[in-house]
Scaffold this active site. Structure first.
Site, short mmCIF file in Angstrom:
data_model
loop_
_atom_site.label_atom_id
_atom_site.label_comp_id
_atom_site.label_asym_id
_atom_site.label_seq_id
_atom_site.Cartn_x
_atom_site.Cartn_y
_atom_site.Cartn_z
N LEU A 298 34.89 30.16 49.27
CA LEU A 298 35.27 30.78 48.00
C LEU A 298 34.30 31.90 47.64
O LEU A 298 34.71 32.97 47.18
CB LEU A 298 35.31 29.74 46.89
CG LEU A 298 36.32 28.59 47.05
CD1 LEU A 298 36.30 27.68 45.85
CD2 LEU A 298 37.71 29.14 47.27
N VAL A 302 34.85 36.33 47.16
CA VAL A 302 34.52 37.17 46.00
C VAL A 302 33.17 37.87 46.18
O VAL A 302 32.55 38.29 45.21
CB VAL A 302 34.51 36.34 44.70
CG1 VAL A 302 35.88 35.77 44.42
CG2 VAL A 302 33.48 35.20 44.77
N SER A 303 32.71 37.99 47.42
CA SER A 303 31.39 38.58 47.65
C SER A 303 31.28 40.00 47.11
O SER A 303 30.22 40.43 46.67
CB SER A 303 31.07 38.58 49.15
OG SER A 303 32.07 39.31 49.87
N ASP A 438 52.91 41.02 33.68
CA ASP A 438 53.11 40.00 32.64
C ASP A 438 52.69 40.55 31.28
O ASP A 438 51.97 39.89 30.52
CB ASP A 438 52.31 38.74 32.99
CG ASP A 438 52.81 37.51 32.23
OD1 ASP A 438 53.96 37.54 31.75
OD2 ASP A 438 52.06 36.54 32.12
#
Length: 606
Positions: A298, A302-303, A438
């Site tokens: 994980l 997102v590094s 959205d």
């Protein structure tokens, strides 16, 4: 030692140049917006040269200007995001330039940058030493009238206005796409600037006048960004390391020995574990090991985000929300949390936030809810996104909760402009373009000043004009072409924005109790010429607006924009650029609406 001596001499040079009364810029409070500019905001760039040891990497510069390293590297012709910078290296910093009302009669053009005051900071120090005169301390005082410059608190947030300008319609017609913000240096001339940026002295003088002084911000008109020449990474590394060659060699030897030892120990440990498992006949994966692997995976996803956002510990968020107590729930899985003296909105989610983080990393705009940081809980594979907290909740609640004070028409117009500006930014000024997917009143949040910000990029898609079979969204806001064919484009956000305009005008929800969409009702009832529409619009308007003294023409103008945004054919809907321009003309915060005369047919023809 030579590097330290260089920085000391450079600092003395800058101090004497900036402090000299003969070199004060002629314009210290800011620059007014261009007349007849194409939109109220635009994407532009500032030319910036880092100085001092604390600015010699992209991470520091990206933090200062609240953009990602990649957003600086691409226009600056930099291939590596991690290589060190050299003093005075040439960079292009992306800015979102907007027209901002400072006084009732004054609109200034600048990019809003939020800066957190640190120990020893003053408006003057930050303006000159960090932003290198792309703003002035006088302009900072102007846009922060409630702050006392001699009594700043560490941790206090201050808006620093970076000077910029958007091109006029005439300039755009003449192929001027950017007005680059450049600070005029002591040894500069207009001709040298023109040569550097591929512009002409005539164009520069037309925009800035012929009385240009040292430290003035000069707006350089160009059709495209020039390609900057950057030093090679090898030469930078050699210059930086040459004075410490002996130390580096010694360190390399130590690290090499340690690396060999770690490899041997790791190999022995793995061999021992293998023998132990065979002995016990166990083939199952250790749960704790699995959790560790998931956590590493994980964090690797997102590094790219680690240099921009704070990474919180789970214990911090657990304490901030009283153990994620239900009494602290804002809505759904979003909790209110108190960390280091400030309130935050903490969104708890199973691990599906990678794309959202990547999109949020490349956007930075005053009308988008700001992401402060995130946390990964490897025990449960949960991700927590920590956002700024907005005191006045969602637009949906303000419009449809009978216990809330009704919004005035002027306030609703201002909110509409804020939403439109945020959508224009993600549609026009991100590469590739971002589609929110959205847009709805419950995803529009209001701050203490009742200014609107777009939230929840959980469904957002980077890139448009694609097709999908996985239809998501909220009933009443989903564009027909997306619902039927799965077409993803910026025009689906335009459609959803049209529904929000209907909510603002009518005070009614997007779906009524019978399950009928508000936009379907408008399709059925709002046809014909403008004179026949006016009585229908009066019946459609929220009673709270009718009790005001606002002009019916003002509401008609916004209604026409809503109808245009809801066109069944996506290609016939206006872009957010056109909508922002039309709303600002209709917004009675800026002009007398009764004199504008923007008819429904004019908007539909866009």
């Amino acid at each position: 030692m030579r590097l330290l001596l260089f920085f000391f001499i450079l600092h003395l040079h800058n101090f004497f140049q900036i402090s000299s009364p003969q070199t004060l810029p002629k314009n210290t409070t800011g620059y007014t917006c261009n007349l007849n500019q194409t939109a109220s905001s635009c994407q532009t760039y500032a030319f910036f040269q880092p100085m001092g040891p604390n600015q010699l990497d992209l991470a520091s510069i990206s933090d200062l200007f609240s953009v990602s390293r990649a957003m600086i590297a691409k226009p600056s012709n930099i291939t590596s995001l991690t290589s060190p910078l050299v003093p005075n290296q040439q960079l292009f910093i992306p800015l979102t330039c907007t027209c901002n009302s400072v006084h009732t009669t004054t609109t200034l053009s600048y990019a809003k940058l939020n800066y957190t005051i640190k120990k020893g900071d003053t408006f003057y120090f930050v303006s000159t030493n960090l932003f290198h005169n792309l703003t002035t301390y006088q302009s900072v005082e102007t846009v922060n009238p409630n702050l006392v410059p001699i009594n700043l608190t560490i941790g206090q947030d201050v808006i620093f206005p970076i000077f910029c300008k958007c091109p006029t319609k005439t300039q755009v017609q003449n192929q001027v796409n950017y007005l680059i913000s450049y600070v005029f240096q002591p040894f500069d001339s207009v001709s040298s600037i023109a040569s550097r940026f591929g512009s002409t002295t005539t164009l520069i003088v037309e925009v800035n006048g012929d009385d240009i002084r040292t430290w003035d911000t000069v707006f350089v008109p160009v059709s495209r960004l020039p390609e900057l020449t950057q030093p090679s990474p090898t030469s930078v590394s050699f210059d930086h390391m040459s004075d410490r060659r002996g130390e580096v060699i010694g360190l390399e030897i130590v690290l090499g020995v340690c690396g060999v030892l770690l490899i041997l120990i790791g190999g022995l440990w793995t061999y021992r574990e293998s023998l132990w498992r065979k002995k016990l006949g166990k083939n199952k994966v250790d749960p704790e090991s699995k959790k560790f692997e998931v956590g590493v995976s994980l964090m690797a996803d997102v590094s790219d985000c680690l240099d921009k956002y704070k990474v919180y510990k789970f214990e911090e968020l657990h304490e901030a929300t009283h153990g994620f107590d239900e009494r602290w729930v804002i809505k759904g899985s979003v909790f209110k949390g108190y960390i280091d003296g400030k309130w935050y909105a903490i969104k708890k989610m199973k691990w599906n936030a990678c794309e959202e983080l990547k999109i949020l990393q490349k956007v930075n705009h005053g009308n988008l809810v700001m992401l402060e940081g995130f946390c990964i809980d490897t025990d449960d594979s949960n991700c927590y996104l920590v956002y700024e907290y907005l005191e006045n909740g969602s637009l949906y609640t303000r419009l449809h909760d009978s216990k809330k004070e009704r919004l005035s028409w002027r306030r609703r117009l201002r909110i509409a402009v804020d939403i439109a500006n945020g959508l224009q930014y993600i549609h026009e000024h991100t590469i590739p373009r971002v589609v929110h997917k959205d847009v709805k009143s419950s995803n529009i949040l209001l701050d203490a000043q009742m200014r609107a910000k777009i939230a929840n990029f959980g469904l957002a898609k980077s890139g448009c004009n694609a097709m999908t079979r996985h239809i998501v969204g909220t009933q009443g806001y989903v564009a027909p072409e997306y619902l039927s064919d799965g077409i993803v484009s910026t025009k689906m956000d335009v459609f959803s924005f049209g529904v929000i305009l209907l909510e603002l005008i009518s005070g009614r929800e997007a779906i009524n109790d019978q399950g009928k969409a508000l936009w379907v009702e408008v399709y059925e009832n709002f046809n014909g010429n403008e004179e026949k529409l006016k009585p229908k619009v009066k019946a459609f308007i929220d009673d709270a607006i009718l009790r005001e003294s606002c002009s019916i023409d003002s509401v008609m103008n916004v209604m026409s924009i809503a109808i245009a945004s809801l066109h069944r054919d996506p290609s016939r809907r206006p872009s957010m650029v056109d909508i922002v321009y039309a709303l600002c003309k209709s917004d009675d915060l800026f002009t007398d609406l009764s004199e504008v005369g923007l008819s429904q047919h004019q908007v539909l023809a866009r």
